[in-house]
Design an enzyme around this catalytic site. Structure first.
Site, PDB file in Angstrom:
ATOM      1  N   ILE A 709       0.818  -1.224   0.000  1.00 35.13           N
ATOM      2  CA  ILE A 709       0.000   0.000   0.000  1.00 35.13           C
ATOM      3  C   ILE A 709       0.842   1.261   0.000  1.00 35.13           C
ATOM      4  O   ILE A 709       0.318   2.369  -0.052  1.00 35.13           O
ATOM      5  CB  ILE A 709      -0.962   0.037   1.203  1.00 35.13           C
ATOM      6  CG1 ILE A 709      -0.201  -0.080   2.526  1.00 35.13           C
ATOM      7  CG2 ILE A 709      -2.020  -1.042   1.079  1.00 35.13           C
ATOM      8  CD1 ILE A 709      -1.103   0.057   3.759  1.00 35.13           C
ATOM      9  N   GLY A 710       2.165   1.138   0.043  1.00 32.29           N
ATOM     10  CA  GLY A 710       2.999   2.327   0.026  1.00 32.29           C
ATOM     11  C   GLY A 710       4.463   1.977   0.011  1.00 32.29           C
ATOM     12  O   GLY A 710       4.871   0.857   0.316  1.00 32.29           O
ATOM     13  N   GLY A 712       8.514   4.035   0.591  1.00 33.56           N
ATOM     14  CA  GLY A 712       9.244   5.233   0.950  1.00 33.56           C
ATOM     15  C   GLY A 712      10.732   4.999   0.872  1.00 33.56           C
ATOM     16  O   GLY A 712      11.195   3.944   0.429  1.00 33.56           O
ATOM     17  N   PHE A 714      12.858   4.431   3.160  1.00 30.13           N
ATOM     18  CA  PHE A 714      13.433   3.456   4.067  1.00 30.13           C
ATOM     19  C   PHE A 714      12.746   2.094   4.016  1.00 30.13           C
ATOM     20  O   PHE A 714      13.115   1.191   4.766  1.00 30.13           O
ATOM     21  CB  PHE A 714      13.391   3.980   5.507  1.00 30.13           C
ATOM     22  CG  PHE A 714      14.284   5.166   5.729  1.00 30.13           C
ATOM     23  CD1 PHE A 714      13.850   6.227   6.496  1.00 30.13           C
ATOM     24  CD2 PHE A 714      15.536   5.224   5.154  1.00 30.13           C
ATOM     25  CE1 PHE A 714      14.668   7.335   6.707  1.00 30.13           C
ATOM     26  CE2 PHE A 714      16.359   6.326   5.350  1.00 30.13           C
ATOM     27  CZ  PHE A 714      15.925   7.392   6.121  1.00 30.13           C
ATOM     28  N   GLY A 715      11.732   1.932   3.182  1.00 28.14           N
ATOM     29  CA  GLY A 715      11.107   0.623   3.122  1.00 28.14           C
ATOM     30  C   GLY A 715       9.762   0.624   2.444  1.00 28.14           C
ATOM     31  O   GLY A 715       9.395   1.579   1.756  1.00 28.14           O
ATOM     32  N   VAL A 717       5.430  -0.517   2.771  1.00 31.73           N
ATOM     33  CA  VAL A 717       4.333  -0.676   3.718  1.00 31.73           C
ATOM     34  C   VAL A 717       3.306  -1.637   3.131  1.00 31.73           C
ATOM     35  O   VAL A 717       2.857  -1.460   1.991  1.00 31.73           O
ATOM     36  CB  VAL A 717       3.668   0.676   4.034  1.00 31.73           C
ATOM     37  CG1 VAL A 717       2.555   0.484   5.065  1.00 31.73           C
ATOM     38  CG2 VAL A 717       4.697   1.675   4.552  1.00 31.73           C
ATOM     39  N   LYS A 731       5.306  -1.808   8.158  1.00 30.78           N
ATOM     40  CA  LYS A 731       6.392  -1.117   7.466  1.00 30.78           C
ATOM     41  C   LYS A 731       7.648  -1.965   7.577  1.00 30.78           C
ATOM     42  O   LYS A 731       8.223  -2.116   8.659  1.00 30.78           O
ATOM     43  CB  LYS A 731       6.617   0.260   8.088  1.00 30.78           C
ATOM     44  CG  LYS A 731       7.717   1.093   7.427  1.00 30.78           C
ATOM     45  CD  LYS A 731       7.809   2.455   8.102  1.00 30.78           C
ATOM     46  CE  LYS A 731       8.893   3.319   7.483  1.00 30.78           C
ATOM     47  NZ  LYS A 731       8.961   4.639   8.162  1.00 30.78           N
ATOM     48  N   ASP A 835       9.157  15.856   9.928  1.00 34.62           N
ATOM     49  CA  ASP A 835       8.739  15.494   8.559  1.00 34.62           C
ATOM     50  C   ASP A 835       7.221  15.527   8.426  1.00 34.62           C
ATOM     51  O   ASP A 835       6.608  14.594   7.899  1.00 34.62           O
ATOM     52  CB  ASP A 835       9.271  14.111   8.195  1.00 34.62           C
ATOM     53  CG  ASP A 835       9.251  13.861   6.681  1.00 34.62           C
ATOM     54  OD1 ASP A 835       9.193  14.850   5.915  1.00 34.62           O
ATOM     55  OD2 ASP A 835       9.306  12.702   6.267  1.00 34.62           O
TER      56      ASP A 835
END
Length: 997
Positions: A709-710, A712, A714-715, A717, A731, A835
């Site tokens: 579902i996502g 980024g 760093f990894g 999700v 995550k 962030d």
């Protein structure tokens, strides 16, 4: 003779062969151009729309490609609404037989290539609803056959090319919802074929050119949402074929001429709202017999309304609100009688004028299609006519802030489609009619600031969709019916304050699990606070002051973790003040003028004298010095206890035993730590649920891409389902990235001890070895059903999502502010998020916001400063949201979070990302909105979706201006000039309350 014809036939055959060969060669150029186009297009569905664009079939058979029957050349490309992205290749200019290029409703970006000007056969260019940037190519003027230029809803900049005046066949120019500047070109008046000119919601300035009056064929003129000034040029009244005229949200002024309504016999839509027009509305408006919508809102029209509307039989919407209309004459409201002939009327809004007199009985003869009846904020008097019950399709009935007297008519119960009923700020008397219970669709009842008396009818419990009820400042008496507390839909607020209500609080109060604010202050309530109040798990504000409540504060309130404001002052409460109040996220706590005793707690909200009030409790002691309470007496111990030999032996024995237990526990702990080298060392094991790698593997169907579902830096999700928990978001850290481990530690450390309703709840931090012996780290969070804020503010073309309205955005702003205020001012140590941006704000099933992703978070200790080890060095947040001082090497601070919040708030209001391509050459989102505010033109930079609201316009506009000011104050360039989050929360609470007054 025969030889001549033979030669002629051979010559014709030769020409045919040469032509055929040329066409075949040009076929190849079309083929190459299409492949070049395909190479620049991204198809998110893989083998979807463009899967047929391959060598297995002739390009004339490819999806979206149409060729001519005779010459097999490409004449149409139709790729609308396919979710495509990428850029438009310059090779499109080689499709010289192309007549229609239809790419609308996709997400193409980049510039419109100049080569498109080589398509001299092109008739229709339809690129609307994409993300094209750059200028409109002037080369389009070479496409002499163009009839339709539709490039609205993009990010185009610059001006409308003057060269367009040479396009003698042009019928439509649609450039609305871009970032175009300059003026409306006078040269457009030379395109006499033009039928539609739509340039709304750009940044055009100057005046409306007189030359537009030459466009005799024009039927659609849309210039709304620009910065156009001056008067309507008289030449415009020559456009007798117009059926749509929209000049709203500009800076136009002057009065409408008496003959205005005689000049547009075909006009269906007239939008002049939100300008600076003055004078009286001309009677000739009554001659716009084709009119369906007439919008005059937000101007300075004044005087008596004498328009006879009886000939406007097609009229559906009449907006006269926010003007100065009214004369005070006895027949002030006589114009309503002529409206009874408008059988199609759906909206009638005269809110915010100076109308006086009474509301006549014949309002009940208005159209049965009427769903919006907005008469608030005038000076109407007398009774509310019972005939209003005839308007059975009403969904909004606004009569607030007038001078109405007498009772609420019982016929109101016939309005079974009513959703909002607004009566506050009048002089109404009598009882609330029992028939109110018939309003099964009602979501908002606002009866405050009247003289209503009697009891609250129990029938109100039938209003099962009610989300807001305001009965404050009346003369209501009797007990609160338990049926009211069984309306579980109540979520925004329930306000019964400043009445004469008596009796105990019903235990059914605990059924209001979705309620955010409850105010029953300044009544005559007695008895104890029911322990069931703790079941109001969404409650943020609880006001019970000014009653006769007794007993102690229920221990069950310990579980009201979302509570922000609690006022129990001026009651008869007693007992000790419970220490669990230290742990709640209270911003303000008022316990004054009760009979509390004992020692006052020291931590949490009790550590801030500006957040807590305990005056008038003479038996309290201790607390922080600034509260100026007496010191608590020191408890004297019985000396004989220490000198008893038996007790001495007991004390010594207990001490030795305690030391032995402590030593053995320490040894056991150290051994266990050594054994469990793969467990997460930074957190106590009992902090989180323990979940194995295998469980996560099963929960995500072996980390299937269908569960992704996502992603980024760093990894990745994944969505998963754990047996003991349910839906979660997982995550998985990409440990190849050198910052991933630091991000993992930072996030676990930041979230291990903080708990707040508006922070994402972490289920566990998992650090172990996978089945191949590799190191594995993951964070498991509660799953958020409604995704992130980014997707609500900027939905993709193929995303089906309901509109994100003003109230929802305000709710998000409040939720995020609460979260930051908690992190900055109520955590030890202070947490700096570092962030904050829309993709890091998640929305649950009830659209409650939760701040997440603490991978860059820093912890601040007053003694030690910022813990630099808590995240990867050098990372300063996200471009556009990161504070400007971070770019010159300044230390992270809570003021940096405040800056990010300000940018976020401005993004929610404008619908524009801070990285939008329009923000160049020193222009940023702060300056963009600040300039609009300085020019009193904020509405021109706002996301139009938040202007489409059922909220009373004056309330909406006041709310928006206040929110804009907060956004600007938070995003100031200098950190010391920015607001603090506690002040932000306080201001947002005021705005929220004002919205529902």
């Amino acid at each position: 003779m025969m030889s001549f014809w033979l030669v002629l036939q051979q010559l014709a055959l030769l020409i045919l062969i040469i032509t055929t060969d040329a066409l075949n060669n040009n076929n190849e150029s079309d083929h190459a151009a299409l492949l070049a186009m395909k190479s620049k297009i991204l198809d998110p569905f893989g083998g979807g729309a463009l899967s047929s664009w391959n060598e297995s079939s002739h390009f004339c058979n490819w999806e979206g490609v149409v060729c001519g029957k005779r010459h097999k050349r490409v004449t149409i490309i139709h790729l609308s609404s396919l979710g495509l992205s990428g850029t438009l290749s310059p090779h499109v200019g080689n499709l010289t037989f192309l007549r229609r290029l239809l790419l609308n409703n996709n997400t193409f970006h980049g510039e419109i290539p100049n080569e498109i000007g080589g398509l001299y056969r092109l008739k229709a260019l339809v690129l609307r609803r994409n993300s094209f940037q750059g200028r409109i190519p002037s080369s389009l003027s070479r496409c002499s056959n163009l009839m339709n230029i539709s490039i609205g809803f993009n990010n185009l900049v610059g001006t409308i090319p003057e060269e367009f005046s040479s396009l003698s066949m042009l019928k439509e120019i649609s450039v609305h919802y871009n970032n175009l500047t300059g003026g409306i070109p006078k040269s457009l008046g030379n395109i006499t074929s033009l039928e539609e000119f739509s340039a709304a919601y750009n940044h055009f300035a100057g005046t409306i050119p007189n030359n537009l009056g030459q466009l005799k064929n024009l039927v659609f003129l849309g210039l709304a949402g620009n910065q156009i000034s001056g008067m309507i040029p008289s030449s415009l009244y020559n456009l007798s074929n117009l059926n749509f005229l929209s000049l709203s949200f500009n800076h136009l002024h002057g009065s409408l001429p008496p003959y205005f309504g005689n000049m547009f016999p075909h006009l269906k839509i007239l939008q002049l709202h939100y300008n600076n027009f003055t004078g009286q509305l001309p009677n000739s408006i009554g001659n716009l017999t084709k009119a369906k919508t007439l919008a005059f809102s937000g101007n300075e029209f004044s005087g008596k309304l004498t328009v006879d509307f009886r000939k406007l039989v097609n009229l559906r919407r009449l907006y006269l609100d926010s003007n100065n209309l009214g004369s005070g004459d006895f027949d002030e409201m006589h114009f309503l009688e002529s409206l009874t002939n408008c059988n199609s009327l759906e909206v009638l809004n005269i809110h915010g004028n100076q109308f006086r007199g009474v509301l006549p009985d014949f309002v009940g003869n208005l159209s049965s299609n009427l769903y919006c009846f907005g008469f608030s904020s005038n000076q109407l008097q007398g009774r509310i006519p019972p005939t209003i019950g005839n308007l059975v399709n009403l969904s909004l009935l606004g009569l607030s802030y007038n001078r109405f007297t007498g009772p609420i008519p019982s016929t109101i119960g016939k309005l079974q489609k009513l959703q909002r009923f607004v009566l506050q700020g009048n002089q109404l008397s009598g009882t609330i009619p029992v028939s109110i219970g018939n309003l099964s669709l009602i979501i908002g009842l606002y009866f405050s600031n009247n003289n209503l008396e009697g009891t609250i009818p129990s029938s109100i419990g039938n209003c099962k969709r009610l989300i807001a009820l305001n009965l404050e400042q009346n003369n209501l008496s009797g007990t609160i019916p338990k049926e009211l507390f069984q309306v579980s839909s109540l979520s925004i607020f329930l306000d019964l304050s400043d009445n004469n209500l008596s009796g105990p609080l019903p235990s059914e109060i605990g059924e209001l699990k979705s309620l955010v604010a409850l105010d029953i202050s300044n009544n005559n309530l007695s008895g104890e606070i029911p322990g069931s109040v703790s079941s109001c798990t969404s409650l943020e504000s609880l006001f019970l002051q000014g009653n006769m409540l007794q007993g102690s504060i229920p221990n069950s309130m310990e579980f009201m973790r979302g509570l922000q404001f609690l006022d129990l002052s001026s009651n008869n409460l007693s007992g000790q003040i419970p220490t669990f109040l230290e742990k709640l996220s209270l911003i303000n706590l008022n316990l004054s003028f009760n009979d509390f005793n004992g020692e006052l707690p020291l931590h949490g909200t009790f550590a801030n004298s500006s957040s807590v009030s305990v005056y008038g409790n003479d038996k309290l002691c201790g607390g922080i010095p600034s509260l100026q309470l007496p010191r608590c007496p020191v408890k004297k111990l019985n000396r004989n206890f220490f000198f008893s030999s038996k007790r001495i032996y007991a004390i010594v024995g207990a001490s030795i035993l305690g030391i032995l237990i402590l030593i053995s526990s320490l040894v056991f702990y150290l051994r266990k730590r050594k054994r469990e080298s793969t467990t997460l060392k930074l957190l106590p094991k009992e902090s989180f649920v323990q979940i194995s790698y295998g469980e996560l593997l099963n929960a995500t169907d072996e980390f299937s891409s269908s569960n992704l579902i996502g992603a980024g830096g760093f990894g990745f999700v994944y969505r998963g389902v754990l047996d003991q928990i349910g839906d979660v978001a997982i995550k998985v850290l990409n440990l190849v990235n050198p910052g991933a481990t630091r991000s993992f530690i930072a996030e676990c450390k930041a979230l291990k001890s903080i708990r707040h309703r508006n922070l994402v709840k972490i289920v566990t931090c998992c650090s172990s070895i996978d089945f191949q012996g590799n190191e594995f780290k993951a964070l498991v969070y509660e799953f958020m059903m409604n995704g992130n804020l980014e997707k609500w503010l900027h939905p993709s073309q193929n995303t089906s999502r309901s509109e994100f309205n003003l109230l929802q955005r305000l709710r998000v702003a409040i939720d995020v502010a609460f979260a930051l205020d908690y992190l900055h001012n109520q955590c030890e140590p202070t947490v700096i998020h570092c962030d904050l941006k829309p993709s890091n704000i998640l929305l649950d099933q009830q659209m409650v916001s939760h701040v997440g992703d603490f991978g860059l978070a820093r912890l601040y200790h007053p003694e030690m400063g910022i813990s630099h080890h808590s995240s990867s060095m050098g990372v300063i947040g996200t471009v556009g949201y990161a504070a400007p001082e971070y770019g010159i090497g300044s230390e992270m601070s809570i003021k940096g979070d405040v800056y990010s919040y300000g940018v976020l708030l401005l993004e929610m209001l404008t619908g524009k990302r801070p990285t939008d391509l329009m923000f160049v050459n020193g222009l940023n989102i702060h300056n963009f909105v600040g300039q609009a505010l300085a020019k009193n033109a904020v509405e021109l930079v706002l996301d139009q979706a938040i202007l489409k609201s059922d909220i009373v316009i004056s309330q909406r506009d006041n709310c928006l201006i206040a929110l804009v000011k907060i956004g600007l104050a938070c995003s100031e360039e200098l950190p010391q000039n920015r607001m603090c989050m506690t002040d932000v929360v306080r201001e947002l609470q005021h705005i929220n309350k004002a919205m529902f007054k």
